[in-house]
Write a protein that holds these residues in place. Structure first.
Motif, PDB file in Angstrom:
ATOM      1  N   VAL A  47       0.867  -1.182   0.000  1.00 40.90           N
ATOM      2  CA  VAL A  47       0.000   0.000   0.000  1.00 40.90           C
ATOM      3  C   VAL A  47       0.903   1.230   0.000  1.00 40.90           C
ATOM      4  O   VAL A  47       1.695   1.420   0.921  1.00 40.90           O
ATOM      5  N   LEU A  50      -0.666   7.495   0.292  1.00 44.06           N
ATOM      6  CA  LEU A  50      -1.772   8.001  -0.519  1.00 44.06           C
ATOM      7  C   LEU A  50      -1.872   9.512  -0.379  1.00 44.06           C
ATOM      8  O   LEU A  50      -1.766  10.039   0.729  1.00 44.06           O
ATOM      9  N   ASP A  54      -7.143  11.359  -2.073  1.00 48.47           N
ATOM     10  CA  ASP A  54      -7.794  10.049  -2.229  1.00 48.47           C
ATOM     11  C   ASP A  54      -8.820   9.799  -1.122  1.00 48.47           C
ATOM     12  O   ASP A  54      -9.808   9.097  -1.327  1.00 48.47           O
ATOM     13  N   TRP A  55      -8.563  10.365   0.040  1.00 50.56           N
ATOM     14  CA  TRP A  55      -9.479  10.210   1.178  1.00 50.56           C
ATOM     15  C   TRP A  55     -10.569  11.285   1.177  1.00 50.56           C
ATOM     16  O   TRP A  55     -11.692  11.027   1.569  1.00 50.56           O
ATOM     17  N   THR A  56     -10.181  12.506   0.796  1.00 48.05           N
ATOM     18  CA  THR A  56     -11.097  13.631   1.019  1.00 48.05           C
ATOM     19  C   THR A  56     -12.056  13.894  -0.136  1.00 48.05           C
ATOM     20  O   THR A  56     -13.173  14.362   0.089  1.00 48.05           O
ATOM     21  N   SER A 221     -13.917   3.360  -3.583  1.00 53.18           N
ATOM     22  CA  SER A 221     -13.232   4.389  -2.791  1.00 53.18           C
ATOM     23  C   SER A 221     -12.021   4.954  -3.532  1.00 53.18           C
ATOM     24  O   SER A 221     -11.443   4.304  -4.411  1.00 53.18           O
ATOM     25  N   GLY A 222     -11.611   6.153  -3.125  1.00 60.98           N
ATOM     26  CA  GLY A 222     -10.422   6.775  -3.710  1.00 60.98           C
ATOM     27  C   GLY A 222      -9.165   5.925  -3.523  1.00 60.98           C
ATOM     28  O   GLY A 222      -8.411   5.703  -4.478  1.00 60.98           O
ATOM     29  N   PRO A 223      -8.901   5.421  -2.292  1.00 61.75           N
ATOM     30  CA  PRO A 223      -7.739   4.540  -2.121  1.00 61.75           C
ATOM     31  C   PRO A 223      -7.801   3.299  -3.018  1.00 61.75           C
ATOM     32  O   PRO A 223      -6.782   2.886  -3.581  1.00 61.75           O
ATOM     33  N   ILE A 227      -4.776   2.307  -5.583  1.00 54.00           N
ATOM     34  CA  ILE A 227      -3.991   1.107  -5.290  1.00 54.00           C
ATOM     35  C   ILE A 227      -4.262   0.033  -6.349  1.00 54.00           C
ATOM     36  O   ILE A 227      -3.345  -0.646  -6.824  1.00 54.00           O
TER      37      ILE A 227
ATOM     38  N   GLY B 192     -15.482  15.142   6.112  1.00 53.67           N
ATOM     39  CA  GLY B 192     -14.593  15.560   5.023  1.00 53.67           C
ATOM     40  C   GLY B 192     -13.819  14.437   4.357  1.00 53.67           C
ATOM     41  O   GLY B 192     -12.767  14.676   3.776  1.00 53.67           O
ATOM     42  N   GLY B 195     -13.814  10.327  -0.097  1.00 55.43           N
ATOM     43  CA  GLY B 195     -13.172   9.254  -0.848  1.00 55.43           C
ATOM     44  C   GLY B 195     -13.203   7.914  -0.133  1.00 55.43           C
ATOM     45  O   GLY B 195     -12.974   6.869  -0.736  1.00 55.43           O
TER      46      GLY B 195
END
Lengths: 320, 320
Positions: A47, A50, A54-56, A221-223, A227, B192, B195
């Motif tokens: 992994v 990131l 990718d999370w937000t 999801s963004g991750p 990945i 927030g 993602g």
């Protein structure tokens, strides 16, 4: 789901991966257990760090296109077939039975039990007889059986290739352009990242579109988008991993043979052993905090995933 | 999904979050844009270091129970109501129309367009008239309207509280035990982390169970289970965030008023402005690589999310 604050509902169907339940039953923290009850590669794809976005951010179209392009290339998806990334192959398995009117579906047993459960929940009659749909798990879980295109029948043809990445030559990908066909790929198993929730549906564009629409926007999801793309673009990692899994599977078979269990099938992500009493074996391994898989329909079958490099010694001690 | 290797299909419906498309249209890399087209808190909950097992293992029941317990406590879910974590509120919105036989559903316009799209795709007749189902977005997107329990009708009663965490006093959570009721919560917006893909369905146990079964096992990723639990257990962060968003929303309203736009609604996660020509405003902001939201049904409405602390100056310059 939970209703009130009561004890967790255990999964309705028998699955691998219940090492938290094993820890509750036999003691020890979850982390103290060696989980060989699944078919997940124990040396996962790394992994990466990131980017915060990718999370937000809502997962974007460019990231999805990059992933789906990498997936097309990795699996040699034929032109004319559609592909859609999904949040785990399970999400697709649960929805596929809604893509056609409920009728009779042929699902050769034994196999992964979510297919039958999903079709039954949608009102289908599940059995061994030909109907308007069929499902093949290729290679099959748990026995490793490889299917041929001629084994499919019906208008809706589902091929679950969740464990096919260790034997790419066994793929039925050339069926992807045949109307009514859907091929499933799992990211979690071969790349060892089951917690990420990523899978793919490949095949008939109308069906893939219908399934995609039913999942809603931003399903992955963004991750997982990032990945997954990195991993599927990394052919060298895949080649190296296939070789390692093959040699580790042979080592596991020899170890088990020495302990009195005969390998009768599987893939190089999980091995199926014939033993006199599978529950006895499961208990014996559990006393060493090693969790294995038995099957309610066959008292002689024990399934083991592959140990990580640092876990062989522990398994060898348990079997000594 | 993609068919062949052609250009990405743009989302079928008009949404915020299309900053990658804006970058393609107006130039600049995606990262060079300030995205104010969504209602996502620009100061997210901190993503902690994650143990490898969150990525590698099938998400476990203990982790899910911890998350759902934290969610029950955070939202004061009444005893007798069920709760289920889902991979984004969108996953639930796409599936809810399948929980009852298609009939007529009342969805007061204007509102978030995925509800109408989901019901229509499942064969429902969507309109302003009472039927066997109703959907309220509370507070409503984009105008911020707060609804009352008496505004619901029909046997299937859906309350989308995706933006309610900035105004917890407006919740209709006391309706969760009323048969046929489903309340949606979104994790991505207030915390927030859009993602991550995490949301919740709360309400009638039979409906929540049906929806949960339709998503398949392991629907929520390992990282989402952990991060969601940590965030929902952190009441101090929520309190602090509500205060900051309130003061930032007031600052944005004043800035826009000085520029000639009047705030006419919204929440403290997004503000709705009345302007002479929303498209002109969107173009003007786009020339500074700031992406905003306009609406196909109202040429005077411009919606802006809140800038992060380091982005105010850029917005002020664009509006000067």
């Amino acid at each position: 789901m939970s209703v009130d604050q009561v004890a967790p509902k255990s999964a309705k169907r028998d699955h691998g991966g219940g090492v938290d339940a094993a820890a509750r039953r036999f003691g020890g923290t979850r982390d103290s257990w060696l989980d060989l009850s699944t078919g997940i590669n124990p040396l996962p794809y790394d992994v990466p760090d990131l980017p915060a976005s990718d999370w937000t951010d809502l997962p974007d179209e460019n990231a999805r296109l990059r992933l789906e392009t990498a997936a097309r290339h990795f699996w040699n998806v034929p032109k004319g077939a559609a592909i859609c990334a999904v949040p785990g192959a399970s999400a697709a398995i649960a929805r596929i039975p809604l893509l056609a009117a409920a009728d009779r579906v042929r699902i050769p047993e034994p196999t992964y039990n979510e297919h039958a459960a999903g079709f039954a929940a949608a009102g289908w009659q599940v059995g061994a007889q030909a109907g308007s749909a069929s499902v093949l798990v290729n290679p099959n879980n748990p026995d490793g059986r490889i299917w041929q295109a001629g084994d499919l029948d019906g208008a809706l043809r589902v091929i679950d290739e969740s464990f096919c990445d260790v034997t790419p030559e066994a793929t039925l990908m050339d069926q992807a352009t045949r109307p009514g066909t859907l091929i499933l790929k799992s990211f979690g198993k071969f790349w060892g990242l089951a917690g990420l929730r990523l899978g793919f549906v490949i095949g008939d564009p109308a069906l893939v579109h219908q399934l995609s629409a039913g999942l809603g926007p931003w399903a992955v999801s963004g991750p997982a988008l990032r990945i997954g793309a990195l991993a599927l673009e990394d052919q060298a990692w895949a080649d190296k991993t296939r070789e390692r899994l093959q040699s580790d599977a042979a080592r596991l078979d020899q170890l088990m043979l020495n302990a009195g269990a005969e390998a009768i099938g599987g893939t190089t992500l999980f091995r199926l052993y014939d033993v006199a009493n599978a529950t006895d074996w499961q208990m014996r391994l559990a006393s060493h905090r090693i969790w294995s898989r038995v099957f309610p329909y066959n008292a002689r079958w024990l399934r083991l995933g592959l140990p990580a490099p640092d876990a062989w010694q522990r398994l060898e001690r348990a079997l000594a």
